[in-house]
Design an enzyme around this catalytic site. Structure first.
Site, short mmCIF file in Angstrom:
data_model
loop_
_atom_site.label_atom_id
_atom_site.label_comp_id
_atom_site.label_asym_id
_atom_site.label_seq_id
_atom_site.Cartn_x
_atom_site.Cartn_y
_atom_site.Cartn_z
N ARG A 1 47.23 -84.86 -41.91
CA ARG A 1 46.61 -84.28 -43.11
C ARG A 1 47.64 -83.33 -43.71
NH1 ARG A 1 40.63 -81.87 -44.37
NH2 ARG A 1 40.26 -84.12 -44.35
N GLN B 1 37.90 -91.54 -45.83
CA GLN B 1 36.63 -91.18 -46.46
C GLN B 1 36.04 -92.39 -47.19
OE1 GLN B 1 34.98 -88.01 -46.40
NE2 GLN B 1 33.34 -89.34 -47.12
N CYS C 1 31.90 -86.20 -50.53
CA CYS C 1 32.66 -86.30 -49.27
C CYS C 1 32.51 -85.04 -48.41
CB CYS C 1 34.13 -86.57 -49.57
SG CYS C 1 34.97 -85.24 -50.43
N1 NVA Z 1 39.37 -83.01 -52.77
C1 NVA Z 1 39.11 -82.27 -51.55
C2 NVA Z 1 38.62 -83.20 -50.49
C3 NVA Z 1 38.30 -82.53 -49.18
C4 NVA Z 1 37.82 -83.50 -48.15
C5 NVA Z 1 40.35 -81.54 -51.12
O1 NVA Z 1 41.42 -82.14 -51.16
O2 NVA Z 1 40.26 -80.36 -50.76
N1 CP Z 2 35.40 -85.05 -46.10
C1 CP Z 2 36.35 -84.51 -45.31
O1 CP Z 2 37.44 -85.05 -45.14
O2 CP Z 2 35.98 -83.34 -44.73
P1 CP Z 2 36.90 -82.34 -43.91
O3 CP Z 2 37.83 -81.69 -44.90
O4 CP Z 2 35.95 -81.37 -43.29
O5 CP Z 2 37.68 -83.12 -42.90
#
Ligand code: NVA
Ligand code: CP
Length: 293
Positions: free
Chosen positions: A100, A130, A251
């Site tokens: 991530r 997701q 999400c």
């Molecule tokens: N668009 C959000 C999704 C989190 C799962 C982000 O990148 O913070």
């Molecule tokens: N939807 C999702 O990816 O959630 P987290 O940021 O909690 O992993």
């Protein structure tokens, strides 16, 4: 050849459908297995996470394998060890690696040096895991997504971009409602994607309405985005204007009172908790596909 899952495009539509069918089956039959016994998953995260981390850890655990969470600050990577060196070393021991990152390029560069499958656990460009859970949830509740109309409300962010990608691969219509300051009508030239300024126009006849936070992790345009998106909130009244069969996805995490009203989160049409749980089921299928194939 090592298969990676950096964006949905790394899988064919048949492979996506078969992973989802397998996930639905696993969930229904509550299969306990040791398919990944002795296998190890490394999770390298630059940003916070609840669902992605826990769903991958529990998925590995339920498949007889192990996972560990490695924050960048704790790795030598955080002290400047090159990404390529880190990738070579970790992939020589781990059977798969979830990353991530702030920048998608970091995941691409890491995967170029990795001898094990690399999975995108969210970048600025894409959140393919997701989408597996979202398509699975749609499938369970409304059948195939092919030919359906989906409305995306709000920011043109990583999730929106993943929906665009999914719409091409899985052949559904995507209506994006966003201010013209974020995306204008001609910015995306895809037959099955239409951009609207009006949320009401976008949701007409839609089978699914979905949204995400106004401000994503790592997004620095906080004041501008909050100002341009202030009218873009999903409410029960907006759901009423879509198809009678409409369902709502988010999400998560959500900011109630911004992109979504408190009421919608608990509306019977909202399937957000199913979506979240399905992260684990869909990823079990993804992990067995990538590690055992
Ligand atoms: N668009 C959000 C999704 C989190 C799962 C982000 O990148 O913070
Ligand atoms: N939807 C999702 O990816 O959630 P987290 O940021 O909690 O992993």
């Amino acid at each position: 050849m090592t298969r990676h899952f950096l964006t949905l495009k790394n899988l064919s539509s048949d492979e996506i459908i078969s992973i989802i069918d397998d996930a639905i089956l696993r969930k229904k039959s509550n299969i306990v297995s040791d398919e990944l016994k002795g296998k190890y998953l490394a999770l390298i995260f630059e940003k916070s996470s609840t669902r992605t981390r826990v769903s991958f850890e529990t998925a590995m655990n339920q498949l007889g394998g192990k996972a560990s969470f490695l924050s960048v600050q704790d790795l030598q990577l955080g002290r400047g060890e090159p990404l390529a060196d880190t990738s070579k070393v970790i992939s020589s021991m781990a059977d798969a690696i979830v990353l991530r990152t702030l920048k998608h390029q970091t995941i691409t560069e890491f995967s170029n040096e990795s001898s094990s499958p690399v999975i995108n656990g969210l970048s600025d460009l894409s959140h393919p895991c997701q989408l597996l859970a979202d398509i699975m949830t749609f499938n369970e509740h409304r059948g195939s997504i092919k030919g359906k109309k989906i409305a995306w409300i709000g920011d043109y962010n990583n999730m929106c971009k993943t929906y665009i990608e999914a719409s091409k691969i899985l052949e559904f219509q995507l209506h994006i409602a966003t201010p013209s300051s974020i995306l204008s009508k001609n910015d995306i030239q895809e037959d099955n994607v239409t951009i609207y300024e009006s949320m009401e126009d976008a949701v007409k006849d839609c089978n699914l309405i979905t949204t995400d936070v106004w401000i994503s992790m790592g997004d620095n345009e906080i004041d501008q985005k909050k100002n341009s998106l202030k009218e873009y909130q999903v409410t029960p009244e907006l759901l009423d204007q879509a198809s009678k069969e409409v369902i709502f996805f988010h999400c998560l995490p959500a900011v109630r009172g911004e992109e979504v009203s408190h009421e919608v989160m608990d509306d019977p049409r909202s399937l957000i908790w199913h979506q979240a749980e399905n992260r684990m089921h869909a990823q079990k299928s993804l992990l067995t596909f990538l590690i055992n194939n």
